[in-house]
Design an enzyme around this catalytic site. Structure first.
Site, short mmCIF file in Angstrom:
data_model
loop_
_atom_site.label_atom_id
_atom_site.label_comp_id
_atom_site.label_asym_id
_atom_site.label_seq_id
_atom_site.Cartn_x
_atom_site.Cartn_y
_atom_site.Cartn_z
CG LEU A 41 -1.91 1.12 1.39
CD1 LEU A 41 -2.98 1.04 0.32
CD2 LEU A 41 -2.54 1.08 2.78
CB SER A 107 2.66 -4.43 2.92
OG SER A 107 1.61 -3.77 3.56
CG HIS A 108 -2.56 -4.42 -0.61
ND1 HIS A 108 -3.31 -3.37 -1.10
CD2 HIS A 108 -3.34 -5.52 -0.81
CE1 HIS A 108 -4.46 -3.82 -1.58
NE2 HIS A 108 -4.50 -5.12 -1.42
CG ASP A 235 13.46 3.78 10.83
OD1 ASP A 235 12.85 4.71 10.28
OD2 ASP A 235 13.35 2.59 10.48
CG ASP A 253 4.72 -5.65 10.57
OD1 ASP A 253 3.65 -5.06 10.84
OD2 ASP A 253 4.95 -6.13 9.43
CG HIS A 275 4.63 -3.03 7.52
ND1 HIS A 275 4.20 -4.34 7.44
CD2 HIS A 275 4.11 -2.42 6.42
CE1 HIS A 275 3.45 -4.51 6.37
NE2 HIS A 275 3.38 -3.35 5.72
CG ASP A 277 13.07 -2.14 10.49
OD1 ASP A 277 13.47 -1.01 10.12
OD2 ASP A 277 12.86 -2.42 11.69
CB ILE A 285 18.09 3.50 9.52
CG1 ILE A 285 18.94 4.53 8.79
CG2 ILE A 285 18.27 3.67 11.04
CD1 ILE A 285 18.54 5.97 9.07
#
Length: 309
Positions: A41, A107-108, A235, A253, A275, A277, A285
């Site tokens: 996404l 993810s998506h 980060d 995450d 999510h 990373d 980072i």
């Protein structure tokens, strides 16, 4: 790149493959079938010279992999994104002469690649879901509840999200792609994901936090994910993910619960990664005392190679 491939890239119908490294290939990542990376996404292939999968395409290709980065709508339903991806899979097969591809989605991108494997399993050698929303996202449920269908708040939220998605598309060269943030959000809710899983059950665990079938219709299914939110104080994305992660009462995450991320052969679901990373961002980072995300993608390519994929 062939003339046909260059023509497709010029038209914006296909993302360019990673630039090969000058050093001789070791063959470590040299899979039988091309690898296609698929964003999630609000994702992109490359924007303003920055990879969504930061440094990952080049690191895979330098040791033998043929890598293509798909460009699908930053915001749209799983099915619409899946149809866009299916078209690009066929283009990659035409370019390379391969019979199948290895799909890796974040993810998506997880359900997106599952859609392609479900409707055209003969074109897919493997599916690898990274932090994939395979059983829905609590965050999507909360957002859907906060912006009721047809409300003013939904219209405002949709306009803002569509504007962001449009900006991403412009800077990444995908301005021809349709954007529908409401359809994207609904696709990621627990209810809509359950409906999707009923139609595309391959690899989905039948228990809350188990493993799914490893092979379905000749397609191998894998997954991995992180289970941390704050992983590096430098980060800038960690703060936001720490807040969203509070919505869960179980490991996550920051955007996806670890049990929701599980698909097929679960390689691991508790990396010290959030999510962001998982795609080696924010600009590499990541946690100092965890396996580097780039290494995980290289290891998966080698795993696919050793499986004859």
């Amino acid at each position: 790149m062939t003339r046909y491939a260059a023509w497709l890239v010029a038209l914006g119908l296909l993302a360019a493959p990673a630039t090969p490294a000058l050093a001789a290939s070791s063959g470590y990542t040299q899979t039988q079938y091309p690898i296609m990376l698929v964003h999630g996404l609000f994702g992109f292939d490359q924007a303003l010279g920055v990879d969504y999968f930061y440094r990952i395409p080049a690191e895979l290709q330098k040791d033998g992999a043929k890598v293509f980065v798909a460009q699908v709508s930053a915001t749209n339903s799983t099915e619409k994104r899946g149809e866009q991806l299916l078209s690009q899979v066929k283009q990659v097969l035409a370019i390379t002469g391969a019979r199948k591809v290895n799909l890796i989605g974040h993810s998506h991108g997880g359900p997106t690649i599952r859609y392609v494997a479900g409707v055209a399993p003969q074109l897919v050698a493997s599916v690898t879901s990274v932090g994939g929303v395979n059983k829905g996202s609590r965050i999507a449920d909360i957002v859907r509840g906060a912006v009721p269908p047809g409300s003013v708040s939904e219209s405002l939220a949709a306009s803002a999200a569509k504007g962001l998605a449009g900006l991403i598309s412009v800077v990444s060269g995908g301005s021809h792609l349709p954007q529908d943030p409401i359809a994207a959000m609904e696709s990621l809710t627990t209810a809509k994901t359950a409906d999707f899983n009923a139609r595309f059950p391959a690899g989905v665990p039948t228990t809350a936090c188990g493993e799914g079938a490893y092979v379905v219709n000749g397609v191998r299914y894998y997954s991995w994910s992180g289970a941390s939110t704050v992983t590096n104080i430098f980060d800038v994305s960690d703060g936001a993910l720490a807040l969203t992660g509070l919505a869960y009462g179980s490991p996550n995450d920051g955007l996806v619960g670890t049990c929701s991320s599980r698909l097929g052969q679960v390689l691991r679901d508790n990396y010290k990664m959030n999510h962001v990373d998982e795609i080696n961002h924010f600009f590499g980072i990541v946690h100092l005392f965890e396996t580097n995300p780039v290494t995980l993608y290289r290891q998966q390519a080698n795993r696919l190679k050793n499986a004859g994929l």
